[in-house]
Design an enzyme around this catalytic site. Structure first.
Site, PDB file in Angstrom:
ATOM      1  N   ASP A 155     -10.400  -0.527 -25.140  1.00 53.29           N
ATOM      2  CA  ASP A 155     -10.558  -0.559 -23.690  1.00 53.29           C
ATOM      3  C   ASP A 155     -10.913   0.775 -23.089  1.00 53.29           C
ATOM      4  O   ASP A 155     -10.451   1.812 -23.531  1.00 53.29           O
ATOM      5  CB  ASP A 155      -9.226  -0.942 -23.023  1.00 53.29           C
ATOM      6  CG  ASP A 155      -9.108  -2.410 -22.808  1.00 53.29           C
ATOM      7  OD1 ASP A 155     -10.112  -3.103 -22.990  1.00 53.29           O
ATOM      8  OD2 ASP A 155      -8.010  -2.853 -22.451  1.00 53.29           O
ATOM      9  N   ARG A 163      -2.951  -9.020 -20.757  1.00 54.90           N
ATOM     10  CA  ARG A 163      -3.956  -8.816 -21.798  1.00 54.90           C
ATOM     11  C   ARG A 163      -3.566  -7.737 -22.794  1.00 54.90           C
ATOM     12  O   ARG A 163      -4.230  -7.570 -23.818  1.00 54.90           O
ATOM     13  CB  ARG A 163      -5.320  -8.542 -21.192  1.00 54.90           C
ATOM     14  CG  ARG A 163      -5.392  -7.346 -20.289  1.00 54.90           C
ATOM     15  CD  ARG A 163      -6.734  -7.285 -19.592  1.00 54.90           C
ATOM     16  NE  ARG A 163      -7.837  -7.157 -20.541  1.00 54.90           N
ATOM     17  CZ  ARG A 163      -8.082  -6.051 -21.244  1.00 54.90           C
ATOM     18  NH1 ARG A 163      -7.322  -4.996 -21.105  1.00 54.90           N
ATOM     19  NH2 ARG A 163      -9.095  -6.009 -22.072  1.00 54.90           N
ATOM     20  N   PRO A 221       0.816  -1.218   0.000  1.00 51.97           N
ATOM     21  CA  PRO A 221       0.000   0.000   0.000  1.00 51.97           C
ATOM     22  C   PRO A 221       0.853   1.273   0.000  1.00 51.97           C
ATOM     23  O   PRO A 221       0.335   2.355  -0.264  1.00 51.97           O
ATOM     24  CB  PRO A 221      -0.811  -0.108   1.298  1.00 51.97           C
ATOM     25  CG  PRO A 221      -0.764  -1.548   1.686  1.00 51.97           C
ATOM     26  CD  PRO A 221       0.565  -2.042   1.195  1.00 51.97           C
TER      27      PRO A 221
HETATM   28  C1  9WO Z   1      -0.618  -5.853   8.445  1.00 51.63           C
HETATM   29  C2  9WO Z   1      -0.699  -5.347   9.718  1.00 51.63           C
HETATM   30  C3  9WO Z   1      -1.242  -5.862  10.882  1.00 51.63           C
HETATM   31  C4  9WO Z   1      -1.160  -5.106  12.037  1.00 51.63           C
HETATM   32  C5  9WO Z   1      -0.561  -3.879  12.035  1.00 51.63           C
HETATM   33  C6  9WO Z   1      -0.028  -3.347  10.844  1.00 51.63           C
HETATM   34  C7  9WO Z   1      -0.110  -4.123   9.713  1.00 51.63           C
HETATM   35  N1  9WO Z   1       0.332  -3.862   8.486  1.00 51.63           N
HETATM   36  C8  9WO Z   1       0.047  -4.892   7.745  1.00 51.63           C
HETATM   37  C9  9WO Z   1       0.430  -4.946   6.384  1.00 51.63           C
HETATM   38  O1  9WO Z   1       0.592  -3.904   5.751  1.00 51.63           O
HETATM   39  N2  9WO Z   1       0.601  -6.172   5.841  1.00 51.63           N
HETATM   40  C10 9WO Z   1       1.005  -6.283   4.479  1.00 51.63           C
HETATM   41  C11 9WO Z   1       0.157  -7.347   3.841  1.00 51.63           C
HETATM   42  C12 9WO Z   1       2.435  -6.640   4.341  1.00 51.63           C
HETATM   43  C13 9WO Z   1       2.809  -6.706   2.880  1.00 51.63           C
HETATM   44  C14 9WO Z   1       1.847  -7.598   2.090  1.00 51.63           C
HETATM   45  N3  9WO Z   1       0.522  -7.277   2.440  1.00 51.63           N
HETATM   46  C15 9WO Z   1      -0.227  -6.461   1.673  1.00 51.63           C
HETATM   47  C16 9WO Z   1       0.041  -5.976   0.418  1.00 51.63           C
HETATM   48  N4  9WO Z   1      -1.422  -6.011   2.025  1.00 51.63           N
HETATM   49  N5  9WO Z   1      -1.891  -5.204   1.091  1.00 51.63           N
HETATM   50  C17 9WO Z   1      -1.028  -5.165   0.090  1.00 51.63           C
HETATM   51  C18 9WO Z   1      -1.229  -4.370  -1.068  1.00 51.63           C
HETATM   52  C19 9WO Z   1      -0.313  -4.398  -2.109  1.00 51.63           C
HETATM   53  C20 9WO Z   1      -0.545  -3.605  -3.230  1.00 51.63           C
HETATM   54  N6  9WO Z   1      -1.634  -2.821  -3.302  1.00 51.63           N
HETATM   55  C21 9WO Z   1      -2.537  -2.798  -2.314  1.00 51.63           C
HETATM   56  C22 9WO Z   1      -2.355  -3.565  -1.176  1.00 51.63           C
END
Ligand code: 9WO
Length: 249
Positions: free
Chosen positions: A174, A159, A89
């Protein structure tokens, strides 16, 4: 195009590798997809890939060593110099334009991507500083891992690769290709619950149909995503069509 994914859940990728555009691209040889499991590079008998975070706190962090070894194995498997991408994120927002750029780059040069799909509370920061070239996000939400975001990127890119579409024309038409949203689509039946297909689509007048579709795309983008309209320069014709849409609203 060569894509390698680093993931402790390699089975998750079976679904996309065997279905639809990605499977077709792989069969046609325009795409290769290889999953590397950090667990295979762990050196204790339990194949440990997670560790407790320094400083304390809940949850676990992905350990440095198995990840570095998995990324190194993926690097060695690559033809050219790969780009290593961490999905998180905190990354730059992924969109159609970014997908198009990755697809395009893979044509002009023998390029490969290594996608790092994290789990737990994240990866040891030193993996990012020493091995990762780019960080990408697919949206502002936290998931349980980077696998789904990896698959989103792979799907959006695959794609756009040549010959990977059932219909080669549809990629050009698209949504987002011109920075606009899609127009409404209709198929049989002609009447449904009192709603009929717009007459122009049955007219056989190709120019009128193209104009109507462009007008709908412009109108929807204006209504739903005015931020997108601000990013593009409209032609005189498009300005007229948008005015017509607003009058008919
Ligand atoms: C989990 C967590 C739990 C308790 C306190 C803080 C916390 N942070 C996270 C966290 O960010 N976990 C991530 C899970 C670690 C890297 C992989 N994960 C992830 C990638 N979740 N969301 C994404 C992501 C990637 C790309 N675009 C959107 C979301």
């Amino acid at each position: 195009m060569e894509i390698h994914v680093i993931s402790i859940f390699p089975e998750m990728f079976g679904l996309i590798a065997e279905q639809g555009v990605i499977s077709r691209a792989i069969k046609q040889g325009v795409l290769s997809l290889t999953i590397h499991n950090p667990r295979d590079f762990a050196d204790d008998k339990h194949s440990t890939v997670d560790g407790r975070p320094y400083g304390g706190g809940p949850g676990m962090v992905m350990m440095l060593e198995p990840l570095l070894k998995a990324i190194t194995a993926a690097r060695l498997a690559c033809d050219g110099e790969p780009t290593v991408i961490y999905l998180s994120p905190q990354g730059e927002k992924f969109n159609h334009q970014a997908a198009a750029r990755f697809a395009q780059d893979s044509l002009s040069q023998e390029s490969s991507l290594i996608l790092l799909a994290g789990r737990y509370e994240g990866v040891d920061e030193r993996v990012i500083t020493s091995m990762v070239d780019e960080e990408w996000s697919i949206g502002d939400y936290v998931l349980s891992g980077g696998e789904l975001p990896s698959m989103v990127m792979i799907d959006a890119i695959a794609r756009l690769l040549p010959n990977s579409l059932g219909n080669a024309e549809s990629a050009k038409q698209d949504s987002f290709v011109e920075g606009l949203l899609d127009c409404p689509q209709y198929s049989r039946p002609e009447q449904f619950e009192g709603q009929s297909v717009p007459g122009v689509l049955l007219s056989g007048d190709h120019q009128a149909i193209a104009d109507w579709r462009m007008m709908q795309s412009l109108g929807r983008t204006w209504l739903r995503r005015p931020d997108l309209l601000k990013k593009i320069e409209l032609t005189d014709k498009q300005v007229d069509l948008l005015e017509k849409f607003k009058r008919e609203l």
